[in-house]
Design a protein around this motif. Structure first.
Motif: not given
Length: 388
Positions: A269-290
């Motif tokens: 959350e803190q890193i996303l508020k900086t200009n030190k990354i250009d993109f984010i790609m979370p590993q959303l390795y969950y099903g809809f019913k998790n």
């Protein structure tokens, strides 16, 4: 009677609204001009490259890229440095044991360079995937080349050997500088769309204790560790941009935001508020019913913390198809009972602000023939979605 009719009407209206809101989640949005549709190629997928001749490696890579293009994908995340090594000629790293007979052997082929060459012909982009701190998955030092840059750090605080692997110390300034030089080298020499770190940061809670003891302890141990990972991200971004401003830098962390902070000391959350990354790609390795991390809720949570509107991608887990997901609890059989989960996840993700594309983990699961028919059907459903 009138009250009863009104009550029935209200219930029906609520039912209709509920169903419409659910359908909205998988509603196909208007197509954007360009969507990245990609696949991870892990070091595990290099089995057919290891120890082969230049011609054999070229043939295998050409086949892999052709498969990816035929499937309708336009991007690859290529693991170029899985163990503080390289699948390309490097002055910083030794050649990787995952593509050669022995770490440090001269590579018959610049594997990264040839992937880029083949991919350009198919209009496929390449992201270079690094694991910055990992040296080995086990504690065997016998196959580590004595010519590695970090070899002199054995028996110092810069390296820790554990039962679960060998790792560089995230708190070490020397380690940080070493990682930065490696990133400068690859960014200078290769035509990449981006560079990516995944979800390996702190390997345990002991690796940096001696280093911490030598500080003034003005920070708590947890804040100290978070600060170390923040420095890693900032140094990496600056190193890349210092030689090539066009290469994007981003992260593909675990989809569990709390675990990232408490176990890896990645304060996303803190890193996303900086200009030190250009993109984010979370590993959303969950099903809809998790039960704990249902896909749609987790997707929305990640989107909600992307307050500076970084480019947003989703990493998806087709490898789960046809298997029990015990951590999903009440949703443990979802991946066995359904063959369109990844397809629906792609469609629903397209509705997220700043969405730029999806990436599927990993190559083997898309392109090998499996005895798992559920997985085969899932793959077919994904391809039909992509090429329609």
């Amino acid at each position: 009677m009138r009250k009863f009719i009104i009550l029935v009407f209200i219930c029906m209206l609520g039912f209709i609204c509920f169903n419409l809101s659910n359908k909205e989640e998988v509603k196909e949005p208007e197509k954007s001009p360009y969507e990245e549709k990609g696949v991870f190629i892990s070091y595990i997928d290099y089995a057919n490259l290891k120890g082969k001749t230049k011609e054999e490696q070229e043939k295998q890579i050409t086949e892999m890229v052709n498969n990816i293009s035929y499937f309708g994908l336009n991007s690859i995340i290529l693991q170029v440095s899985p163990f503080s090594d390289a699948i390309y000629p490097s002055k910083i790293y030794q050649s990787s044991h995952v593509v050669s007979n022995k770490e440090g052997d001269k590579l018959p082929l610049d594997i990264l360079g040839y992937f880029i060459e083949c991919s350009k012909k198919k209009n496929i982009s390449i992201y270079a995937w690094f694991n910055p701190f990992r040296i080995r998955n086990d504690n065997n030092t016998g196959d580590i080349s004595k010519n590695t840059y970090y070899y002199k750090w054995f028996n110092t605080d810069n390296i820790q050997i554990t039962d679960k692997g060998i790792y560089l110390n995230p708190a070490s300034e020397e380690v940080l500088s070493y990682i930065g030089e490696g990133l400068k080298e690859i960014a200078s020499n290769y035509d990449l769309k981006g560079i990516l770190f995944d979800d390996y940061y702190y390997p345990n809670d002991t690796i940096d204790l001696n280093t911490y003891e030598n500080t003034d302890k003005s920070l708590s141990l947890k804040k100290y560790r978070i600060n170390n990972i923040n420095k890693l991200i900032e140094t990496s971004y600056n190193s890349i941009k210092s030689v090539n401003k066009n290469i994007k830098f981003g992260l593909s962390p675990s989809g569990n935001i709390e675990n990232n902070l408490d176990k890896e000391y990645l304060d996303i959350e803190q890193i996303l508020k900086t200009n030190k990354i250009d993109f984010i790609m979370p590993q959303l390795y969950y099903g809809f019913k998790n039960k704990n991390k249902p896909y749609l809720n987790t997707l929305k949570t990640w989107s909600s913390i992307n307050t500076l509107n970084k480019d947003f991608y989703v990493a998806l887990s087709i490898y789960k198809s046809g298997k029990t997901d015990k951590y999903a609890l009440t949703g443990e059989n979802e991946w066995i009972e359904n063959t369109d989960i990844i397809k629906k996840q792609i469609i629903s993700s397209r509705n997220i602000p700043n969405y730029k594309g999806f990436y599927i983990y990993r190559y083997e699961y898309l392109f090998n023939i499996h005895s798992n028919n559920t997985l085969n059907e899932e793959v077919n459903n994904v391809r039909n979605l992509i090429v329609k």
